[in-house]
Design an enzyme around this catalytic site. Structure first.
Site, PDB file in Angstrom:
ATOM      1  N   LYS A 267      -1.023   5.551   7.334  1.00 37.94           N
ATOM      2  CA  LYS A 267      -1.074   5.292   5.709  1.00 37.94           C
ATOM      3  C   LYS A 267      -2.200   6.276   5.436  1.00 37.94           C
ATOM      4  O   LYS A 267      -3.031   6.837   6.102  1.00 37.94           O
ATOM      5  CB  LYS A 267      -1.905   4.044   5.679  1.00 37.94           C
ATOM      6  CG  LYS A 267      -0.946   2.552   5.556  1.00 37.94           C
ATOM      7  CD  LYS A 267      -1.721   1.305   5.218  1.00 37.94           C
ATOM      8  CE  LYS A 267      -0.782   0.085   5.209  1.00 37.94           C
ATOM      9  NZ  LYS A 267       0.358   0.363   4.376  1.00 37.94           N
ATOM     10  N   ARG A 341       7.079  -7.665   8.855  1.00 36.44           N
ATOM     11  CA  ARG A 341       8.483  -8.460   9.263  1.00 36.44           C
ATOM     12  C   ARG A 341       8.682  -8.456  10.657  1.00 36.44           C
ATOM     13  O   ARG A 341       9.427  -9.465  11.049  1.00 36.44           O
ATOM     14  CB  ARG A 341       9.403  -7.543   8.345  1.00 36.44           C
ATOM     15  CG  ARG A 341       9.584  -6.189   8.824  1.00 36.44           C
ATOM     16  CD  ARG A 341      10.375  -5.392   7.642  1.00 36.44           C
ATOM     17  NE  ARG A 341       9.472  -4.761   6.725  1.00 36.44           N
ATOM     18  CZ  ARG A 341      10.109  -4.112   5.616  1.00 36.44           C
ATOM     19  NH1 ARG A 341      11.186  -3.798   5.449  1.00 36.44           N
ATOM     20  NH2 ARG A 341       9.298  -3.823   4.779  1.00 36.44           N
TER      21      ARG A 341
HETATM   22  N1  BES Z   1       0.586  -4.495   4.848  1.00 35.41           N
HETATM   23  C1  BES Z   1       1.330  -3.568   3.912  1.00 35.41           C
HETATM   24  C2  BES Z   1       2.027  -4.021   2.544  1.00 35.41           C
HETATM   25  C3  BES Z   1       0.774  -3.965   1.491  1.00 35.41           C
HETATM   26  C4  BES Z   1       0.704  -2.954   0.587  1.00 35.41           C
HETATM   27  C5  BES Z   1      -0.055  -5.010   1.421  1.00 35.41           C
HETATM   28  C6  BES Z   1      -0.285  -2.950  -0.487  1.00 35.41           C
HETATM   29  C7  BES Z   1      -1.133  -5.008   0.502  1.00 35.41           C
HETATM   30  C8  BES Z   1      -1.319  -3.932  -0.294  1.00 35.41           C
HETATM   31  C9  BES Z   1       2.671  -3.525   4.645  1.00 35.41           C
HETATM   32  O1  BES Z   1       2.738  -3.700   6.029  1.00 35.41           O
HETATM   33  C10 BES Z   1       3.344  -2.203   4.513  1.00 35.41           C
HETATM   34  O2  BES Z   1       2.661  -1.091   4.732  1.00 35.41           O
HETATM   35  N2  BES Z   1       4.410  -1.944   4.138  1.00 35.41           N
HETATM   36  C11 BES Z   1       5.168  -0.835   3.746  1.00 35.41           C
HETATM   37  C12 BES Z   1       6.858  -0.999   4.057  1.00 35.41           C
HETATM   38  C13 BES Z   1       7.709   0.553   4.039  1.00 35.41           C
HETATM   39  C14 BES Z   1       6.997   1.103   5.141  1.00 35.41           C
HETATM   40  C15 BES Z   1       8.793  -0.021   3.938  1.00 35.41           C
HETATM   41  C16 BES Z   1       5.084  -0.521   2.370  1.00 35.41           C
HETATM   42  O3  BES Z   1       5.133  -1.288   1.561  1.00 35.41           O
HETATM   43  O4  BES Z   1       4.844   0.712   1.996  1.00 35.41           O
HETATM   44 ZN    ZN Z   2       2.325  -2.014   7.212  1.00 34.66          ZN
END
Ligand code: BES
Ligand code: ZN
Ligand code: ZN
Length: 487
Positions: A267, A341
């Site tokens: 990230k 997931r």
């Molecule tokens: N933990 C994150 C989602 C999240 C985003 C929680 C903002 C709280 C605040 C999750 O694991 C994630 O990173 N999801 C990705 C999925 C994508 C790679 C398909 C996302 O939402 O960008």
């Molecule tokens: Zn994530």
């Protein structure tokens, strides 16, 4: 905070402050200190506006005819729109405003529209939620001398006050966990906290370690965990009703990523610290089980929390890896940041093996749900409208905002993989929906509801009724669902 229910008249309450709701349009019938209250309305110094970005309030010192040192009027908005959920927030805001002013004892005086126990529980709940601060790790917490020692409701039953206390303490427990920094709350520590809580409230707790998960074949969960030096844990909490076997068995599953760096699909740095709350779903399950242990519903409930840290270590899984989930299905991991997931599917498969008949999961799963619904509503996804309606009704009655999202079969196409049974991402369009669709493949046809709480589990700036940090979303809905459960 000491909680009391008192049946004496408001004039007799010997406290630092009495709180009373003032609605739009004019002072309440038979208000104490009626002359002064009327003056506040007449001068428009107080209008009774509903709680919004600020709390509309006025404080009268040494109110005539009252033993209390202060009388606080707190704006309730339109009387017809004022329900228990509004009252909960209003009392939270009043407690927060009063404790800043050095008030230590508070009594809430319900007005003429008092709905009895429902309001008593909501007021107590609001007071305890409002008193919560996110300052556990300050060596000199900013509010050490400014906390509320006692809160009394002038009406309602002990039992209702007790219920409010149990609900609020459960939410604050969850908030504390989700606020905790990721160095101090690792998967191992989360499991320890679950064990302590279970021992205190008489729940059965079992923690599956990495070896056990390997034996079982939880390849999807273990794939996420392998990039971290911190071992994963699968936390199981069991509540069983005393009166005989229940034919229904509710499984509450919560995402417990104690920190989500994204893994190799790392990230950006901005706000990455917030990924400490990526275990808020798991925290909500722990909080709900804490309340369920005390409120004792008639249904069997098992809480299941897959806890991992998602790190980009040298053993981390790579984009393109193919893992075999507990269900036997293979998954192509195209993005290691879509880890929630992956851990949920093994936990849900395990929930089915444990005999759960109904499943609800809560997870900070996608940024896409924040784009879709902002920070106001959590998204709800389901394979069973009747069961979803029950969850939505539970949420509504508890003032948790949850919005149903579509789950048409067409979305499944985005998850098809050339190389494995399915892939873990479905592209940007409808990202929250394709994430839910992915999970749906692993619920064995059981009635299931998925709550995406990514936008609602964390408050970025304090509100009058809640301090910045974790919100505890999901706890109230889970507990209410268990209490009302009948299929
Ligand atoms: N933990 C994150 C989602 C999240 C985003 C929680 C903002 C709280 C605040 C999750 O694991 C994630 O990173 N999801 C990705 C999925 C994508 C790679 C398909 C996302 O939402 O960008
Ligand atoms: Zn994530
Ligand atoms: Zn995550």
């Amino acid at each position: 905070m000491e909680i009391k229910v008192e049946s004496r008249p408001v004039q007799e309450a010997d406290v630092d402050a009495v709180v009373m709701v003032g609605f739009e349009g004019g002072p309440p019938e038979g208000s104490p200190a009626a002359g002064l209250v009327q003056e506040l309305y007449s001068s428009s110094e107080f209008t009774g506006k509903a709680l919004d970005r600020t709390l509309d309030m006025a404080i009268i010192h040494h109110p005539p005819g009252l033993k209390a040192k202060r009388l606080m009027l707190a704006g309730g908005g339109k009387r017809e729109k004022f329900d228990a959920a509004e009252l909960r927030k209003l009392v939270s805001a009043a407690v927060r405003a009063l404790k800043k002013r050095g008030v230590h004892s508070i009594a809430f005086a319900p007005g003429d529209g008092f709905r009895g126990d429902e309001d008593t529980a909501a007021a107590v709940e609001g007071a305890i939620l409002g008193d919560f601060e996110s300052d556990r790790y300050k060596t000199e917490p900013k509010n050490t001398d400014k906390h509320v020692d006692s809160f009394a409701v002038l009406g309602g039953s002990e039992e209702a006050a007790q219920r409010g206390r149990i609900m609020a303490e459960a939410q604050n427990f969850t908030r504390g966990l989700a606020n905790d920094p990721p160095n101090l709350l690792t998967p191992t520590k989360l499991a320890e906290r679950a064990r302590e809580m279970a021992a205190e409230f008489g729940l059965d707790c079992e923690v599956l370690d990495q070896d056990r998960m390997r034996q079982l074949g939880m390849g999807a969960l273990l794939g996420v965990a392998q990039g971290s030096a911190e071992p994963p844990a699968l936390i199981l909490l069991r509540y069983r009703p005393a009166a005989g076997a229940s034919k229904d068995h509710l499984g509450l599953v919560g995402k417990g990523v104690t920190f989500d760096t994204g893994g190799i699909s790392i990230k950006p740095a901005t706000d990455m610290d917030q990924m400490r709350y990526d275990m808020a779903g798991g925290g909500a399950v722990l909080g709900a089980m804490r309340a369920i242990a005390q409120l004792k519903p008639g249904v069997a409930v098992t809480g299941i929390i897959p806890a991992v840290e998602n790190m980009p270590g040298s053993r981390a899984q790579r984009p393109g890896d193919i893992v075999t989930s507990l269900s036997g299905k293979t998954v192509e991991v195209l993005n290691t940041d879509a880890e929630g997931r992956l851990i949920l599917i093994d936990a849900l498969t395990y929930a089915h093996r444990l005999g759960c008949t109904h499943l609800v999961d809560a997870a900070t799963l996608t940024g896409a749900v924040v784009v879709a619904l902002g920070h106001l509503y959590a998204g709800a996804f389901s394979n069973n409208q009747a069961f979803l309606d029950k969850v939505l009704a539970a949420a509504k009655s508890q003032g948790e905002k949850i919005w149903q999202m579509p789950m048409d079969a067409e979305y499944r196409k985005a998850l098809e993989s050339e190389f494995a049974d399915l892939q873990n991402i479905g592209g940007r369009p409808g990202g929250a929906i394709t994430a839910a669709t992915f999970i749906q493949d692993f619920v064995n046809g059981l009635p299931w509801v998925h709550l995406d709480i990514a936008g609602t589990a964390w408050l970025e700036d304090s509100k009058p009724y809640m301090v910045k940090g974790a919100t505890g979303i999901g706890v109230r809905t889970f507990v209410e669902l268990a209490m009302k459960f009948s299929s």
